[in-house]
Design an enzyme around this catalytic site. Structure first.
Site, PDB file in Angstrom:
ATOM      1  N   TYR A 226       0.265  -0.818 -12.110  1.00 43.72           N
ATOM      2  CA  TYR A 226      -1.211  -0.928 -12.619  1.00 43.72           C
ATOM      3  C   TYR A 226      -1.445  -0.513 -13.993  1.00 43.72           C
ATOM      4  O   TYR A 226      -2.417   1.226 -14.097  1.00 43.72           O
ATOM      5  CB  TYR A 226      -1.981  -0.137 -11.545  1.00 43.72           C
ATOM      6  CG  TYR A 226      -2.107  -0.820 -10.342  1.00 43.72           C
ATOM      7  CD1 TYR A 226      -3.188  -1.813  -9.671  1.00 43.72           C
ATOM      8  CD2 TYR A 226      -1.036  -0.133  -8.937  1.00 43.72           C
ATOM      9  CE1 TYR A 226      -2.143  -2.867  -8.563  1.00 43.72           C
ATOM     10  CE2 TYR A 226      -0.612  -0.953  -7.607  1.00 43.72           C
ATOM     11  CZ  TYR A 226      -1.692  -2.138  -7.557  1.00 43.72           C
ATOM     12  OH  TYR A 226      -1.184  -2.873  -6.481  1.00 43.72           O
TER      13      TYR A 226
ATOM     14  N   CYS B 143     -12.739   5.437 -28.689  1.00 39.27           N
ATOM     15  CA  CYS B 143     -14.285   6.093 -28.604  1.00 39.27           C
ATOM     16  C   CYS B 143     -15.214   6.380 -26.983  1.00 39.27           C
ATOM     17  O   CYS B 143     -15.865   5.993 -27.114  1.00 39.27           O
ATOM     18  CB  CYS B 143     -14.941   5.441 -29.127  1.00 39.27           C
ATOM     19  SG  CYS B 143     -14.345   5.539 -30.977  1.00 39.27           S
TER      20      CYS B 143
ATOM     21  N   GLU C 210       3.669  -7.339   0.950  1.00 45.75           N
ATOM     22  CA  GLU C 210       3.265  -7.374   0.206  1.00 45.75           C
ATOM     23  C   GLU C 210       3.590  -5.877  -0.971  1.00 45.75           C
ATOM     24  O   GLU C 210       2.580  -5.709  -0.935  1.00 45.75           O
ATOM     25  CB  GLU C 210       1.553  -8.064   0.390  1.00 45.75           C
ATOM     26  CG  GLU C 210       1.702  -8.863   1.404  1.00 45.75           C
ATOM     27  CD  GLU C 210      -0.172  -9.091   1.580  1.00 45.75           C
ATOM     28  OE1 GLU C 210      -0.820  -8.728   1.105  1.00 45.75           O
ATOM     29  OE2 GLU C 210       0.303 -10.307   2.378  1.00 45.75           O
ATOM     30  N   PRO C 211       4.791  -5.406  -0.898  1.00 42.43           N
ATOM     31  CA  PRO C 211       4.361  -4.430  -1.318  1.00 42.43           C
ATOM     32  C   PRO C 211       4.499  -4.709  -3.413  1.00 42.43           C
ATOM     33  O   PRO C 211       4.958  -5.616  -4.175  1.00 42.43           O
ATOM     34  CB  PRO C 211       6.056  -3.525  -1.356  1.00 42.43           C
ATOM     35  CG  PRO C 211       6.366  -4.781  -1.052  1.00 42.43           C
ATOM     36  CD  PRO C 211       6.001  -5.672  -0.378  1.00 42.43           C
ATOM     37  N   GLY C 212       3.710  -3.601  -3.769  1.00 42.91           N
ATOM     38  CA  GLY C 212       2.963  -3.755  -4.916  1.00 42.91           C
ATOM     39  C   GLY C 212       3.814  -2.107  -5.993  1.00 42.91           C
ATOM     40  O   GLY C 212       4.428  -2.290  -6.283  1.00 42.91           O
TER      41      GLY C 212
ATOM     42  N   GLY D 218       0.876  -1.292   0.108  1.00 40.66           N
ATOM     43  CA  GLY D 218      -0.160   0.071   0.560  1.00 40.66           C
ATOM     44  C   GLY D 218       0.339   1.347   0.020  1.00 40.66           C
ATOM     45  O   GLY D 218      -0.190   2.650  -0.365  1.00 40.66           O
TER      46      GLY D 218
END
Ligand SMILES: *Cc1c(COP(=O)(O)O)cnc(C)c1O
Length: 425
Positions: free
Chosen positions: A381, A353, A284-286, A247
């Site tokens: 992400y 579009c 749990e770093p992303g 986080g």
């Protein structure tokens, strides 16, 4: 050679007017591989990891990269070779980390909706821990493990009910979120887990949200989790590890998140003060490992001046860079080659579009048709959330280290996209 660094983006710098990733000129990569193109700096990933490693030096700990931030095999391999474990949220992610040589024991399985088939496969590869998110899931996991003649290692993800002060869509640790087991139900859930024959309680887990730029939610969550650890252990259920999730935010613009080592110095001061400093810790770093290690390079297709607004139409779109459309997120947009002309204000938009297909609003840019722009902080992400909307092939990806570069994903073709489809006859 004058290098003007981009703040918050180590290993991305201008040499004269050209943007470089480490020792490689971005314009050269874009010409060779086409656009849109994601470029990742390996040194930037390893630097981000090193900040956590400094923070955890001398402690029993495991850093599990939350691979949903960027699940490309070439990126996973960097973290596998650096000794990381992985946090996964699906059976597909499990196959990806196994493909880069990760061992089952170094993988933890999170997520609110694990299927029986995913549980079975994870048990078969000797998964390190299931982070269980509901009492119903505990029962299903117990059944699946018993049927397979195995004992499933479990942690319960607790919802500490703290506000991470981030975007509501990426806030996960508040009452009313779908994640984790409520604080008040935690002890009962642990007692249930401990009484099931095919489950073995190994730890406790929490993850309160993403893009957190303030240390106070972490400190508050830690207090609440430690209170729970005390009550669970007082009930005779020992916990081997404590997992604080991921986080930690990155600097997209003016955000100033704490550095991982500084944050953990504070968190360990609290852990030591409360007598938990010698436990085994997992994180749990992303985003914080990969977000600022990547850029997305895009070509300016058209400039479209208007009465109220000028549009800069580029060849990357919301299918490549979903964060602005999804979360109104901000990404810096920098020229790949700087021009000396005066800047004009543009909304930078893609070809999809949808009016939601914008990448940056009201940006001062000196650009012409055919120029290339670098959308910064695109390591997390973005590619992992990319879609084929408008039958746009997903972009190519390149990994850079020093003067070297590797194409780690080819550009997706229309044939690739149609491969699994069948026409009724
Ligand atoms: C997404 C996620 C993470 C990583 O979050 P970041 O904000 O990218 O660090 C960690 N743990 C769990 C359970 C997650 O769902």
């Amino acid at each position: 050679m004058s290098e003007s660094l981009l703040p918050g983006h180590p290993h991305f710098a201008y040499r004269a007017s050209d943007l470089f990733v480490e020792g490689v000129r971005v314009a050269d990569l874009a010409r060779r591989h086409g656009t849109p193109l994601f470029i990742y700096s390996k040194s930037s990933m390893l630097d981000a990891l090193a900040a956590y490693q400094r923070g955890f030096a001398g402690r029993k700990s495991k850093i599990c990269y939350a691979m949903k931030a960027n699940s490309s095999l070439g990126v996973l391999q960097v973290f596998a070779q650096a000794g990381c474990g992985f946090d996964i949220v699906s059976g597909g992610e499990l196959e990806r980390v196994l493909a880069v040589g990760a061992q089952g024991k170094d993988i933890i399985f999170s997520g609110v909706g694990k299927t029986r088939a995913e549980m079975k496969r994870a048990l078969d590869v000797g998964i390190g821990c299931f982070n269980v998110e509901s009492e119903a899931e505990l029962e299903v996991l117990n059944e699946v493990a018993a049927a397979a003649g195995k004992v499933a290692p479990v942690s319960i993800r607790v919802n500490p009910d703290v506000d991470p002060k981030t975007h509501p869509y990426i806030s996960t640790g508040l009452k009313g979120n779908k994640f984790g087991i409520a604080h008040e139900r935690t002890l009962a859930a642990y007692q249930r887990a401990a009484s099931r024959k095919a489950l073995r309680v190994v730890g406790i887990d929490c993850h309160i949200g993403s893009q957190i730029t303030d240390e106070s939610p972490y400190l508050d969550a830690m207090d609440r989790v430690l209170d729970l650890v005390q009550s669970i252990e007082a009930a005779g259920i020992p916990l081997r590890h404590i997992d604080f999730g991921g986080g930690l935010g990155i600097s997209y613009d003016a955000d100033q998140p704490p550095a991982a080592d500084a944050l953990w110095a504070k968190l360990f001061a609290k852990l030591d003060a409360r007598g938990f400093g010698d436990r085994e810790f997992m994180i749990e770093p992303g985003r914080s490992l990969v977000g600022n290690a990547g850029v997305c390079v895009t070509e300016v297709l058209y400039l479209k001046p208007g009465e109220h607004k000028n549009f800069c139409i580029v060849d990357a779109a919301m299918n490549d860079l979903p964060r602005p459309a999804m979360y109104q997120a901000f990404h810096m947009i920098e020229p790949v080659t700087r021009r000396s002309e005066l800047a004009t204000h543009y909304d930078v938009v893609g070809p999809v579009c949808e009016s939601g297909d914008w990448i940056g609003r009201d940006r001062a840019l000196a650009v012409q048709t055919g120029d290339m722009l670098a959308v910064m902080s695109a390591g997390a992400y973005c590619m992992s959330m990319a879609s084929n909307y408008n039958t746009r092939g997903r972009a190519a990806e390149v990994l850079v280290e020093g003067e070297k570069s590797w194409l780690i994903r080819e550009r997706e073709t229309a044939a690739d996209q149609m491969r699994a489809e069948r026409l009724p006859t």
